[in-house]
Motif scaffolding. Structure first.
Motif, mmCIF file in Angstrom:
data_model
loop_
_atom_site.group_PDB
_atom_site.id
_atom_site.type_symbol
_atom_site.label_atom_id
_atom_site.label_comp_id
_atom_site.label_asym_id
_atom_site.label_seq_id
_atom_site.Cartn_x
_atom_site.Cartn_y
_atom_site.Cartn_z
ATOM 1 N N GLU A 1 0.810 -1.219 0.000
ATOM 2 C CA GLU A 1 0.000 0.000 0.000
ATOM 3 C C GLU A 1 0.846 1.273 0.000
ATOM 4 N N ARG A 2 2.133 1.183 0.355
ATOM 5 C CA ARG A 2 3.015 2.354 0.333
ATOM 6 C C ARG A 2 3.700 2.542 -1.016
ATOM 7 N N CYS A 3 3.515 1.609 -1.910
ATOM 8 C CA CYS A 3 4.137 1.655 -3.234
ATOM 9 C C CYS A 3 3.683 2.899 -3.999
ATOM 10 N N GLU A 4 4.620 3.509 -4.704
ATOM 11 C CA GLU A 4 4.337 4.682 -5.530
ATOM 12 C C GLU A 4 4.873 4.427 -6.936
ATOM 13 N N ALA A 5 4.620 5.376 -7.838
ATOM 14 C CA ALA A 5 5.136 5.256 -9.203
ATOM 15 C C ALA A 5 5.672 6.595 -9.671
ATOM 16 N N LEU A 6 6.680 6.527 -10.513
ATOM 17 C CA LEU A 6 7.211 7.685 -11.216
ATOM 18 C C LEU A 6 7.155 7.365 -12.696
ATOM 19 N N VAL A 7 6.447 8.178 -13.450
ATOM 20 C CA VAL A 7 6.404 8.003 -14.898
ATOM 21 C C VAL A 7 7.058 9.215 -15.547
ATOM 22 N N LEU A 8 7.818 8.948 -16.595
ATOM 23 C CA LEU A 8 8.469 10.051 -17.292
ATOM 24 C C LEU A 8 7.436 10.963 -17.932
ATOM 25 N N ALA A 9 6.433 10.366 -18.591
ATOM 26 C CA ALA A 9 5.458 11.174 -19.313
ATOM 27 C C ALA A 9 4.075 10.553 -19.238
ATOM 28 N N ALA A 10 3.069 11.417 -19.102
ATOM 29 C CA ALA A 10 1.680 10.976 -19.054
ATOM 30 C C ALA A 10 0.941 11.517 -20.266
ATOM 31 N N HIS A 11 0.142 10.659 -20.865
ATOM 32 C CA HIS A 11 -0.667 11.036 -22.022
ATOM 33 C C HIS A 11 -1.689 12.096 -21.593
ATOM 34 N N PRO A 12 -1.960 13.083 -22.449
ATOM 35 C CA PRO A 12 -2.925 14.134 -22.097
ATOM 36 C C PRO A 12 -4.306 13.604 -21.701
ATOM 37 N N LEU A 13 -4.756 12.503 -22.297
ATOM 38 C CA LEU A 13 -6.055 11.938 -21.928
ATOM 39 C C LEU A 13 -6.026 11.376 -20.507
ATOM 40 N N TRP A 14 -4.907 10.772 -20.116
ATOM 41 C CA TRP A 14 -4.779 10.278 -18.742
ATOM 42 C C TRP A 14 -4.757 11.454 -17.777
ATOM 43 N N LEU A 15 -4.012 12.495 -18.126
ATOM 44 C CA LEU A 15 -3.947 13.678 -17.268
ATOM 45 C C LEU A 15 -5.330 14.294 -17.079
ATOM 46 N N ALA A 16 -6.089 14.409 -18.158
ATOM 47 C CA ALA A 16 -7.432 14.987 -18.069
ATOM 48 C C ALA A 16 -8.347 14.111 -17.216
ATOM 49 N N ALA A 17 -8.258 12.793 -17.421
ATOM 50 C CA ALA A 17 -9.111 11.863 -16.672
ATOM 51 C C ALA A 17 -8.792 11.883 -15.173
ATOM 52 N N HIS A 18 -7.576 12.251 -14.817
ATOM 53 C CA HIS A 18 -7.155 12.211 -13.417
ATOM 54 C C HIS A 18 -6.920 13.600 -12.814
ATOM 55 N N GLU A 19 -7.407 14.630 -13.464
ATOM 56 C CA GLU A 19 -7.236 15.977 -12.934
ATOM 57 C C GLU A 19 -7.805 16.091 -11.520
ATOM 58 N N LYS A 20 -8.909 15.407 -11.261
ATOM 59 C CA LYS A 20 -9.528 15.437 -9.918
ATOM 60 C C LYS A 20 -8.636 14.765 -8.873
ATOM 61 N N ASP A 21 -7.703 13.919 -9.307
ATOM 62 C CA ASP A 21 -6.806 13.197 -8.406
ATOM 63 C C ASP A 21 -5.488 13.937 -8.160
ATOM 64 N N ARG A 22 -5.332 15.063 -8.806
ATOM 65 C CA ARG A 22 -4.074 15.815 -8.721
ATOM 66 C C ARG A 22 -3.880 16.392 -7.322
ATOM 67 N N ARG A 23 -2.678 16.244 -6.799
ATOM 68 C CA ARG A 23 -2.307 16.795 -5.497
ATOM 69 C C ARG A 23 -1.887 18.244 -5.688
ATOM 70 N N ALA A 24 -2.355 19.111 -4.832
ATOM 71 C CA ALA A 24 -2.082 20.540 -4.962
ATOM 72 C C ALA A 24 -0.618 20.874 -4.735
ATOM 73 N N HIS A 25 0.028 20.227 -3.784
ATOM 74 C CA HIS A 25 1.413 20.538 -3.445
ATOM 75 C C HIS A 25 2.235 19.255 -3.402
ATOM 76 N N PRO A 26 2.709 18.777 -4.571
ATOM 77 C CA PRO A 26 3.434 17.507 -4.602
ATOM 78 C C PRO A 26 4.803 17.583 -3.937
ATOM 79 N N ALA A 27 4.909 17.086 -2.744
ATOM 80 C CA ALA A 27 6.166 17.100 -2.004
ATOM 81 C C ALA A 27 7.249 16.271 -2.684
ATOM 82 N N PHE A 28 6.876 15.327 -3.496
ATOM 83 C CA PHE A 28 7.833 14.437 -4.151
ATOM 84 C C PHE A 28 8.850 15.224 -4.986
ATOM 85 N N PHE A 29 8.440 16.318 -5.579
ATOM 86 C CA PHE A 29 9.318 17.078 -6.473
ATOM 87 C C PHE A 29 10.011 18.265 -5.784
ATOM 88 N N ARG A 30 9.805 18.420 -4.479
ATOM 89 C CA ARG A 30 10.463 19.533 -3.760
ATOM 90 C C ARG A 30 11.784 19.113 -3.199
#
Length: 181
Positions: free
Chosen positions: A152-181
C-alpha cells in the motif's frame, strides 16, 4: 515539465512530463533509433528528484526479452545509469504486447499478461518501492503492477503521461506535490 503528483486508487503517481509530440519523438529516437546518448536527458536538471530516488527501491516491468535484444539495452536501466541508480525487474510480460498497437479495451486488460518474474531475488533492503515507467496512457499496466506489488506504500514515477490520462485524473491531482520539492 509537469512535476505533478496524482493519488490514484490509493497510490501516488508522480509525473515528470506531459506526453506531447516532442516527448513522443524523443522517446522514439532514444528507444527505437537506439540513441542511447539521450538516456541522461530525461532526469537531467532534477538533483532533488535523484536524491529522492536514492531513498527508494526502484522497480520496473521488464521489457520483452526480444525487444531488449533488438535494442541492445533496457531503456529505463540506462536512464538511471548516469546517477548509479539500480533498477530491479520483479515482473515480466508473458507475451510480447505493444500498447500502441492495441485497441483501448485490450490495453485495459494488460494485467493478465504480467506476472512476477521467476528469477527475481525480491526486495531485501526495506526501502519504499517506486515503480518506474516511461509513459502512462491508460494506467492499466501501472495498476497491474500495483496489484502485484501488494504494498500500500508503493508509488510510481512516470516520465510522461498522455494528455487523456492527465485529463481523466485531474480530480486526483495533489495541490502541493512534495515528491518534487
Amino acid at each position: 515539465m509537469l512535476n505533478r503528483t496524482y493519488r490514484v486508487d490509493g497510490h501516488n503517481v508522480h509525473v515528470l512530463y506531459e506526453y506531447n509530440e516532442f516527448m513522443e519523438q524523443l522517446l522514439f529516437q532514444y528507444k527505437e533509433d537506439q540513441d542511447i546518448a539521450l538516456a541522461g536527458l530525461f532526469l537531467h536538471g532534477h538533483p532533488r528528484l535523484i536524491r529522492r530516488l536514492r531513498k527508494r527501491q526502484l522497480a520496473a516491468l521488464a521489457s520483452w526479452p526480444d525487444k531488449i535484444l533488438e535494442r541492445g539495452f533496457d531503456p529505463l536501466t540506462e536512464i538511471l545509469r548516469p546517477w548509479n541508480l539500480n533498477l530491479i525487474h520483479p515482473w515480466e510480460k508473458t507475451v510480447a504486447f505493444k500498447q500502441s498497437e492495441n485497441d483501448p479495451e485490450s490495453r485495459r486488460q494488460v494485467g493478465h499478461l504480467i506476472r512476477p518474474a521467476f528469477l527475481h531475488p525480491g526486495r531485501r533492503d526495506g526501502r519504499r518501492l517506486l515503480i518506474l515507467d516511461d509513459v502512462i496512457t491508460t494506467g492499466a499496466t501501472l495498476q497491474a503492477l500495483f496489484d502485484l506489488a501488494r504494498d500500500e506504500r508503493c508509488e510510481a514515477l512516470v516520465l510522461a503521461a498522455h494528455p487523456l490520462w492527465l485529463a481523466a485524473h485531474e480530480k486526483d491531482r495533489r495541490a502541493h506535490p512534495a515528491f518534487f520539492r
